[in-house]
Design a protein around this motif. Structure first.
Motif, PDB file in Angstrom:
ATOM      1  N   PHE A  46       0.808  -1.212   0.000  1.00 32.43           N
ATOM      2  CA  PHE A  46       0.000   0.000   0.000  1.00 32.43           C
ATOM      3  C   PHE A  46       0.850   1.276   0.000  1.00 32.43           C
ATOM      4  O   PHE A  46       0.295   2.377  -0.038  1.00 32.43           O
ATOM      5  CB  PHE A  46      -0.937   0.010   1.207  1.00 32.43           C
ATOM      6  CG  PHE A  46      -2.198  -0.744   1.001  1.00 32.43           C
ATOM      7  CD1 PHE A  46      -3.395  -0.085   0.757  1.00 32.43           C
ATOM      8  CD2 PHE A  46      -2.209  -2.130   1.024  1.00 32.43           C
ATOM      9  CE1 PHE A  46      -4.572  -0.785   0.559  1.00 32.43           C
ATOM     10  CE2 PHE A  46      -3.385  -2.838   0.821  1.00 32.43           C
ATOM     11  CZ  PHE A  46      -4.572  -2.167   0.586  1.00 32.43           C
ATOM     12  N   ALA A  47       2.170   1.134   0.054  1.00 37.74           N
ATOM     13  CA  ALA A  47       3.022   2.327   0.000  1.00 37.74           C
ATOM     14  C   ALA A  47       2.975   2.976  -1.376  1.00 37.74           C
ATOM     15  O   ALA A  47       3.215   4.183  -1.512  1.00 37.74           O
ATOM     16  CB  ALA A  47       4.456   1.960   0.361  1.00 37.74           C
ATOM     17  N   ASP A  48       2.669   2.201  -2.411  1.00 38.61           N
ATOM     18  CA  ASP A  48       2.556   2.723  -3.773  1.00 38.61           C
ATOM     19  C   ASP A  48       1.082   2.879  -4.145  1.00 38.61           C
ATOM     20  O   ASP A  48       0.206   2.216  -3.581  1.00 38.61           O
ATOM     21  CB  ASP A  48       3.239   1.786  -4.771  1.00 38.61           C
ATOM     22  CG  ASP A  48       4.726   1.656  -4.485  1.00 38.61           C
ATOM     23  OD1 ASP A  48       5.337   2.669  -4.100  1.00 38.61           O
ATOM     24  OD2 ASP A  48       5.269   0.536  -4.632  1.00 38.61           O
ATOM     25  N   ASP A  49       0.817   3.743  -5.086  1.00 41.47           N
ATOM     26  CA  ASP A  49      -0.548   3.949  -5.559  1.00 41.47           C
ATOM     27  C   ASP A  49      -0.937   2.870  -6.556  1.00 41.47           C
ATOM     28  O   ASP A  49      -0.114   2.408  -7.362  1.00 41.47           O
ATOM     29  CB  ASP A  49      -0.679   5.325  -6.227  1.00 41.47           C
ATOM     30  CG  ASP A  49      -0.581   6.459  -5.215  1.00 41.47           C
ATOM     31  OD1 ASP A  49      -1.024   6.257  -4.076  1.00 41.47           O
ATOM     32  OD2 ASP A  49      -0.040   7.526  -5.569  1.00 41.47           O
ATOM     33  N   PHE A  50      -2.209   2.460  -6.514  1.00 41.72           N
ATOM     34  CA  PHE A  50      -2.752   1.509  -7.468  1.00 41.72           C
ATOM     35  C   PHE A  50      -4.259   1.712  -7.535  1.00 41.72           C
ATOM     36  O   PHE A  50      -4.856   2.281  -6.608  1.00 41.72           O
ATOM     37  CB  PHE A  50      -2.405   0.059  -7.077  1.00 41.72           C
ATOM     38  CG  PHE A  50      -2.846  -0.327  -5.699  1.00 41.72           C
ATOM     39  CD1 PHE A  50      -4.129  -0.815  -5.476  1.00 41.72           C
ATOM     40  CD2 PHE A  50      -1.985  -0.212  -4.623  1.00 41.72           C
ATOM     41  CE1 PHE A  50      -4.545  -1.175  -4.203  1.00 41.72           C
ATOM     42  CE2 PHE A  50      -2.384  -0.562  -3.354  1.00 41.72           C
ATOM     43  CZ  PHE A  50      -3.661  -1.053  -3.138  1.00 41.72           C
ATOM     44  N   PRO A  51      -4.908   1.281  -8.589  1.00 43.32           N
ATOM     45  CA  PRO A  51      -6.355   1.492  -8.728  1.00 43.32           C
ATOM     46  C   PRO A  51      -7.127   0.809  -7.592  1.00 43.32           C
ATOM     47  O   PRO A  51      -6.854  -0.331  -7.231  1.00 43.32           O
ATOM     48  CB  PRO A  51      -6.674   0.839 -10.086  1.00 43.32           C
ATOM     49  CG  PRO A  51      -5.379   0.850 -10.823  1.00 43.32           C
ATOM     50  CD  PRO A  51      -4.313   0.674  -9.795  1.00 43.32           C
ATOM     51  N   GLY A  52      -8.079   1.541  -7.024  1.00 40.96           N
ATOM     52  CA  GLY A  52      -8.901   0.993  -5.952  1.00 40.96           C
ATOM     53  C   GLY A  52      -8.228   0.967  -4.600  1.00 40.96           C
ATOM     54  O   GLY A  52      -8.708   0.295  -3.682  1.00 40.96           O
ATOM     55  N   LYS A  53      -7.138   1.722  -4.438  1.00 41.63           N
ATOM     56  CA  LYS A  53      -6.375   1.687  -3.193  1.00 41.63           C
ATOM     57  C   LYS A  53      -7.237   2.103  -2.001  1.00 41.63           C
ATOM     58  O   LYS A  53      -7.199   1.469  -0.939  1.00 41.63           O
ATOM     59  CB  LYS A  53      -5.152   2.594  -3.309  1.00 41.63           C
ATOM     60  CG  LYS A  53      -4.316   2.668  -2.034  1.00 41.63           C
ATOM     61  CD  LYS A  53      -3.104   3.570  -2.217  1.00 41.63           C
ATOM     62  CE  LYS A  53      -2.324   3.703  -0.937  1.00 41.63           C
ATOM     63  NZ  LYS A  53      -1.113   4.562  -1.104  1.00 41.63           N
TER      64      LYS A  53
END
Length: 319
Positions: free
Chosen positions: A119-126
């Motif tokens: 979760f340290a990086d951005d991704f869709p639906g975070k």
């Protein structure tokens, strides 16, 4: 020296003395204003501790027919503590508590650290996944205990899942088996409190300087090298805090466990909190309970001091 200069020096001295007097008066006023609150906090913290120490040196209980202030009539010196040292049920409960702690805390830490890294990086639906991940932590422990009590029934969803995976009818009596019952309790604890570990570790992870990570990448460091040489040292204090919180809280596990098994079958899942609860509400030997509680307080205090020293050492090393 001219008269004007001497006059200015005298005025400056008087002004400095006036400021010093004003500061002293402000400090005294602040102390007087804070004194009632300090006395109240001291009373709230110290009085129960002294009362517990007093009761632990007696055989007093609510059934004694006398008030706790007259417990000295049942004085037994350190008999409760000597009984504690020879109490096999106490040591068994303490051992089970350590087993739960040794299994659950590392599992929660590793799962929380892995999720925090993702979760340290951005991704869709975070944001959606983030909210879903934190939901178990929001559940009341007693409700979580009831959920897992139903989940691990012989005809419950866990056996249905295993039946579907194996193709055969599985009817394991999870909560009636001494080993499996403790495992079920630990799974419930890991499910509920991994989100807390994840939340704390994520806060520490996002605080790692991005420029150092980029510099390490430019110098050819791979992900594992960046993690071990930059991320972990920077997060050492956060990790110690997270582990200390979960060790102390896991040591006091009660709600979920009591709803699921009540300490059974027999005393197979009886942790120290459940043991103290039974002695308090069923046996009503409060003098002995006070001695146990003080012993546990001593153990947790030592663990807290150890964690604080490690935090201070980590902070000095980082500085």
């Amino acid at each position: 020296m001219s008269v004007a200069t001497a006059s200015e020096d005298a005025m400056a001295t008087l002004a400095a003395e006036g400021r010093a007097v004003a500061r002293d008066e402000a400090a005294r006023l602040g102390f007087r204003l804070a004194l009632p609150a300090q006395i109240l906090v001291l009373f709230i913290a110290v009085f129960p501790l002294l009362m517990q120490l007093y009761i632990s040196l007696t055989d007093w209980s609510p059934l004694s027919g006398i008030g706790w202030w007259n417990a000295w009539e049942l004085w037994n010196s350190f008999a409760n503590y000597t009984d504690l040292a020879a109490d096999n049920r106490f040591w068994s409960a303490l051992w089970r508590t350590f087993v739960v702690m040794i299994v659950c805390v590392p599992a929660e830490f590793l799962l929380g650290l892995g999720l925090a890294t993702l979760f340290a990086d951005d991704f869709p639906g975070k944001r959606l996944f983030y909210s879903i991940l934190l939901m178990p932590m929001m559940v009341v422990p007693a409700v979580a205990g009831y959920m897992f009590f139903m989940l691990f029934q012989s005809g419950g969803p866990m056996n249905d899942i295993l039946s579907a995976l194996t193709g055969t009818r599985v009817a394991i009596a999870w909560l009636s088996d001494p080993t499996l019952a403790l495992a079920a309790v630990m799974m419930a604890d890991i499910w509920q409190w991994t989100p807390l570990m994840f939340l704390i570790l994520l806060a520490g992870l996002v605080g790692v300087p991005e420029d150092q990570m980029k510099a390490a990448t430019l110098l050819g460091a791979n992900a594992w090298q960046r993690f071990t040489t930059i991320v972990l040292p920077k997060m050492k204090t956060i990790i110690i805090i997270a582990l200390a919180i979960r060790v102390i809280e896991n040591f006091k596990i009660f709600d979920t466990l009591y709803i699921m098994t009540g300490g059974g079958p027999g005393v197979a899942t009886e942790t120290i909190s459940v043991y103290i609860y039974k002695l308090t509400t069923q046996d009503l030997i409060w003098g002995y309970v006070a001695a146990i509680a003080l012993a546990i307080l001593l153990v947790l205090s030592i663990a807290t001091v150890f964690a604080m020293k490690r935090m201070a050492a980590a902070r000095e090393a980082r500085a």
